[in-house]
Design a protein around this motif. Structure first.
Motif, PDB file in Angstrom:
ATOM      1  N   PRO A 183       0.604  -1.130  -0.020  1.00 14.92           N
ATOM      2  CA  PRO A 183       0.025   0.074   0.114  1.00 14.92           C
ATOM      3  C   PRO A 183       0.768   1.279  -0.207  1.00 14.92           C
ATOM      4  O   PRO A 183       0.336   2.279  -0.912  1.00 14.92           O
ATOM      5  N   ILE A 184       1.833   1.150   0.636  1.00 14.84           N
ATOM      6  CA  ILE A 184       2.967   2.401   0.693  1.00 14.84           C
ATOM      7  C   ILE A 184       3.347   2.748  -0.727  1.00 14.84           C
ATOM      8  O   ILE A 184       3.300   3.826  -1.256  1.00 14.84           O
ATOM      9  N   GLN A 185       3.771   1.653  -1.397  1.00 10.47           N
ATOM     10  CA  GLN A 185       4.198   1.894  -2.781  1.00 10.47           C
ATOM     11  C   GLN A 185       3.124   2.156  -3.556  1.00 10.47           C
ATOM     12  O   GLN A 185       3.302   3.062  -4.613  1.00 10.47           O
TER      13      GLN A 185
ATOM     14  N   VAL B 279       3.185   6.123  -3.001  1.00 12.39           N
ATOM     15  CA  VAL B 279       4.411   6.843  -3.731  1.00 12.39           C
ATOM     16  C   VAL B 279       4.146   6.637  -5.227  1.00 12.39           C
ATOM     17  O   VAL B 279       4.463   7.803  -5.927  1.00 12.39           O
ATOM     18  N   LYS B 280       3.671   5.667  -5.792  1.00 12.14           N
ATOM     19  CA  LYS B 280       3.550   5.687  -7.344  1.00 12.14           C
ATOM     20  C   LYS B 280       2.444   6.793  -7.583  1.00 12.14           C
ATOM     21  O   LYS B 280       2.791   7.352  -8.877  1.00 12.14           O
ATOM     22  N   ALA B 281       1.536   7.232  -6.850  1.00 10.33           N
ATOM     23  CA  ALA B 281       0.694   8.149  -7.270  1.00 10.33           C
ATOM     24  C   ALA B 281       1.313   9.538  -6.907  1.00 10.33           C
ATOM     25  O   ALA B 281       0.369  10.485  -7.205  1.00 10.33           O
ATOM     26  N   GLY B 282       2.245   9.536  -6.294  1.00 11.37           N
ATOM     27  CA  GLY B 282       2.964  10.833  -6.122  1.00 11.37           C
ATOM     28  C   GLY B 282       2.730  11.409  -4.639  1.00 11.37           C
ATOM     29  O   GLY B 282       3.047  12.561  -4.598  1.00 11.37           O
ATOM     30  N   ILE B 283       2.263  10.507  -3.793  1.00 10.19           N
ATOM     31  CA  ILE B 283       1.825  10.890  -2.371  1.00 10.19           C
ATOM     32  C   ILE B 283       3.219  10.547  -1.629  1.00 10.19           C
ATOM     33  O   ILE B 283       3.252   9.140  -1.592  1.00 10.19           O
ATOM     34  N   ASP B 284       3.684  11.301  -0.893  1.00 14.32           N
ATOM     35  CA  ASP B 284       5.006  11.112  -0.163  1.00 14.32           C
ATOM     36  C   ASP B 284       4.897  11.555   1.360  1.00 14.32           C
ATOM     37  O   ASP B 284       6.047  11.432   1.923  1.00 14.32           O
ATOM     38  N   GLU B 285       3.917  11.991   1.629  1.00 16.54           N
ATOM     39  CA  GLU B 285       3.448  12.226   3.064  1.00 16.54           C
ATOM     40  C   GLU B 285       2.714  11.230   3.320  1.00 16.54           C
ATOM     41  O   GLU B 285       1.464  11.440   3.161  1.00 16.54           O
ATOM     42  N   ILE B 286       2.978  10.612   4.551  1.00 12.36           N
ATOM     43  CA  ILE B 286       2.207   9.285   4.635  1.00 12.36           C
ATOM     44  C   ILE B 286       1.954   9.161   6.261  1.00 12.36           C
ATOM     45  O   ILE B 286       2.822   9.312   6.842  1.00 12.36           O
ATOM     46  N   MET B 287       0.814   8.829   6.843  1.00 13.36           N
ATOM     47  CA  MET B 287       0.776   8.370   8.027  1.00 13.36           C
ATOM     48  C   MET B 287       0.161   6.962   8.317  1.00 13.36           C
ATOM     49  O   MET B 287      -0.752   6.498   7.301  1.00 13.36           O
ATOM     50  N   VAL B 288       0.945   6.281   9.075  1.00  9.38           N
ATOM     51  CA  VAL B 288       0.556   4.736   9.231  1.00  9.38           C
ATOM     52  C   VAL B 288      -0.189   4.509  10.682  1.00  9.38           C
ATOM     53  O   VAL B 288       0.504   4.859  11.526  1.00  9.38           O
ATOM     54  N   VAL B 289      -1.465   4.222  10.692  1.00  8.87           N
ATOM     55  CA  VAL B 289      -2.117   3.951  11.684  1.00  8.87           C
ATOM     56  C   VAL B 289      -1.997   2.412  12.169  1.00  8.87           C
ATOM     57  O   VAL B 289      -2.483   1.405  11.388  1.00  8.87           O
ATOM     58  N   THR B 290      -1.387   2.234  13.257  1.00  9.21           N
ATOM     59  CA  THR B 290      -1.381   0.691  13.790  1.00  9.21           C
ATOM     60  C   THR B 290      -1.931   0.735  15.062  1.00  9.21           C
ATOM     61  O   THR B 290      -2.486   1.345  15.593  1.00  9.21           O
TER      62      THR B 290
ATOM     63  N   ASN C 135      12.155   5.301   8.589  1.00  4.35           N
ATOM     64  CA  ASN C 135      11.643   6.576   8.217  1.00  4.35           C
ATOM     65  C   ASN C 135      10.844   6.812   7.037  1.00  4.35           C
ATOM     66  O   ASN C 135      10.448   7.469   6.409  1.00  4.35           O
ATOM     67  N   GLY C 136      10.852   5.608   6.071  1.00  8.28           N
ATOM     68  CA  GLY C 136      10.196   5.470   4.869  1.00  8.28           C
ATOM     69  C   GLY C 136      11.101   5.928   3.820  1.00  8.28           C
ATOM     70  O   GLY C 136      10.625   5.690   2.687  1.00  8.28           O
ATOM     71  N   ARG C 137      12.240   6.537   3.959  1.00 10.54           N
ATOM     72  CA  ARG C 137      13.023   6.961   2.765  1.00 10.54           C
ATOM     73  C   ARG C 137      13.386   5.719   1.894  1.00 10.54           C
ATOM     74  O   ARG C 137      13.377   5.819   0.685  1.00 10.54           O
ATOM     75  N   HIS C 138      13.558   4.697   2.317  1.00 10.70           N
ATOM     76  CA  HIS C 138      13.841   3.622   1.405  1.00 10.70           C
ATOM     77  C   HIS C 138      12.660   3.101   0.506  1.00 10.70           C
ATOM     78  O   HIS C 138      12.938   2.351  -0.414  1.00 10.70           O
ATOM     79  N   LEU C 139      11.241   3.700   0.929  1.00 12.46           N
ATOM     80  CA  LEU C 139      10.294   3.216   0.060  1.00 12.46           C
ATOM     81  C   LEU C 139       9.758   4.524  -0.860  1.00 12.46           C
ATOM     82  O   LEU C 139       8.551   4.652  -1.284  1.00 12.46           O
ATOM     83  N   GLY C 140      10.786   5.487  -0.744  1.00 18.03           N
ATOM     84  CA  GLY C 140      10.251   6.793  -1.493  1.00 18.03           C
ATOM     85  C   GLY C 140       9.540   7.912  -0.538  1.00 18.03           C
ATOM     86  O   GLY C 140       8.869   8.908  -1.155  1.00 18.03           O
ATOM     87  N   VAL C 141       9.212   7.425   0.683  1.00 16.03           N
ATOM     88  CA  VAL C 141       8.438   8.331   1.349  1.00 16.03           C
ATOM     89  C   VAL C 141       9.465   9.599   2.045  1.00 16.03           C
ATOM     90  O   VAL C 141      10.192   9.480   2.355  1.00 16.03           O
ATOM     91  N   ARG C 142       8.762  10.803   1.845  1.00 10.27           N
ATOM     92  CA  ARG C 142       9.615  11.859   2.367  1.00 10.27           C
ATOM     93  C   ARG C 142       9.175  12.294   3.834  1.00 10.27           C
ATOM     94  O   ARG C 142      10.254  12.660   4.523  1.00 10.27           O
ATOM     95  N   HIS C 143       8.134  11.996   4.256  1.00  9.36           N
ATOM     96  CA  HIS C 143       7.807  12.204   5.441  1.00  9.36           C
ATOM     97  C   HIS C 143       6.643  11.004   6.134  1.00  9.36           C
ATOM     98  O   HIS C 143       5.794  11.023   5.428  1.00  9.36           O
ATOM     99  N   LEU C 144       7.115  10.563   6.990  1.00 10.21           N
ATOM    100  CA  LEU C 144       6.431   9.331   7.749  1.00 10.21           C
ATOM    101  C   LEU C 144       6.012   9.657   9.088  1.00 10.21           C
ATOM    102  O   LEU C 144       6.793  10.031   9.734  1.00 10.21           O
ATOM    103  N   GLU C 145       4.892   9.338   9.420  1.00  8.86           N
ATOM    104  CA  GLU C 145       4.197   9.590  10.932  1.00  8.86           C
ATOM    105  C   GLU C 145       3.331   8.390  10.965  1.00  8.86           C
ATOM    106  O   GLU C 145       3.128   7.524  10.397  1.00  8.86           O
ATOM    107  N   TYR C 146       3.476   8.292  12.411  1.00 12.54           N
ATOM    108  CA  TYR C 146       2.666   6.956  13.064  1.00 12.54           C
ATOM    109  C   TYR C 146       1.730   7.424  13.983  1.00 12.54           C
ATOM    110  O   TYR C 146       1.793   8.404  14.708  1.00 12.54           O
ATOM    111  N   ALA C 147       0.262   6.844  14.063  1.00 15.70           N
ATOM    112  CA  ALA C 147      -0.592   6.861  15.027  1.00 15.70           C
ATOM    113  C   ALA C 147      -0.949   5.751  15.587  1.00 15.70           C
ATOM    114  O   ALA C 147      -0.722   4.405  15.056  1.00 15.70           O
TER     115      ALA C 147
END
Length: 258
Positions: free
Chosen positions: A37-39, A42-53, A67-79
């Motif tokens: 789902p993260i890919q 990112v493929k859709a141009g979305i690189d600010e992501i929050m993961v809720v777990t 921090n998600g950088r290896h997946l192309g995420v620029r900013h990663l947060e968690y909730a």
């Protein structure tokens, strides 16, 4: 647009696999499930992501995603979702992260090779849901189409015993900021959860919901059967071919006795 990956829950349908880890960290061929789902985002141009777990294995996501950088995420947060109160409840934790922007929400067990970038780039508000034809629509939110206009959804039924169509509402949605207002208005379902189907029906009642059919492969991975289907597809997609398939007449050693 910002992205939200909902990866909570206990994964009870996958016991005993999920006794020791979160469902979304199980492998789908050569990657943890959560990568897919993260890919997609990112493929859709979305690189600010929050993961809720949530649940006892929530901390494991930090080691896997970092921090998600290896997946192309620029900013990663968690909730962290403290109780199992449904998808809409998990999404409510992302209001501050969304900060008034449109959001793309995807469930953490969804795997697809569809390109949603055009839909993301053309989204102007309301809600957009992605449908897929499936063999088991009773496991999902299922659209009921107008018999006089097959492009028009009359309502969405949550896990119907007798589905009115062969389509599932996939765990992939685009919402404007009104989604959080609608979640606050929800009452728990008989399951004790805040249902995302009720959110979608609220947009539908107001004439603010559109739908498109996903083009390409889509499967959740929340049951043993769908997890196997996802693994098989992604293995073949990446070029794997079983050199020695097990035949129905195979001996215990894995070789045909013929």
């Amino acid at each position: 647009m910002k992205g939200v990956v909902l990866a909570g829950g206990l994964g009870t349908r996958l016991y005993p696999l999920t006794f020791a880890t979160n469902k979304h960290l199980l492998p789908v061929y050569d990657q943890p499930m959560i990568y897919y789902p993260i890919q997609t985002l990112v493929k859709a141009g979305i690189d600010e992501i929050m993961v809720v777990t949530g649940g006892p294995h929530a901390g494991d996501f930090l080691r896997v995603l970092r921090n998600g950088r290896h997946l192309g995420v620029r900013h990663l947060e968690y909730a962290y979702q403290e109780e199992e109160r449904g998808i809409a409840d998990a999404l409510s934790l992302c209001e501050e992260f969304a900060d008034g922007e449109h959001i793309c929400v995807i469930l953490g067990d969804n795997t697809t090779d569809a390109d949603i970038r055009p839909a993301v780039e053309s989204f102007t508000g309301g809600a957009l849901i992605f449908l897929a034809r499936v063999p088991d629509p009773h496991r999902f939110g299922c659209p009921v189409f107008d018999p006089m206009d097959p492009t028009r959804i009359l309502r969405i039924e949550e896990k119907p015993q007798e589905p009115k169509s062969p389509y599932a509402v996939t765990g992939l949605y685009l919402y404007d900021s009104r989604v959080f207002e609608f979640i606050r208005e929800l009452e728990p379902s008989p399951r004790g959860e805040l249902e995302i189907t009720d959110v979608n029906n609220r947009y539908l009642e107001l004439g603010l919901l559109r739908w498109v059919e996903l083009q390409g492969f889509w499967s959740d991975a929340g049951t043993f059967e769908s997890l196997h289907r996802a693994n098989r597809y992604w293995a073949e997609r990446r070029g794997y071919r079983d050199p020695d398939p097990i035949l129905p007449s195979a001996s215990p050693a894995g070789r045909s006795t013929q």
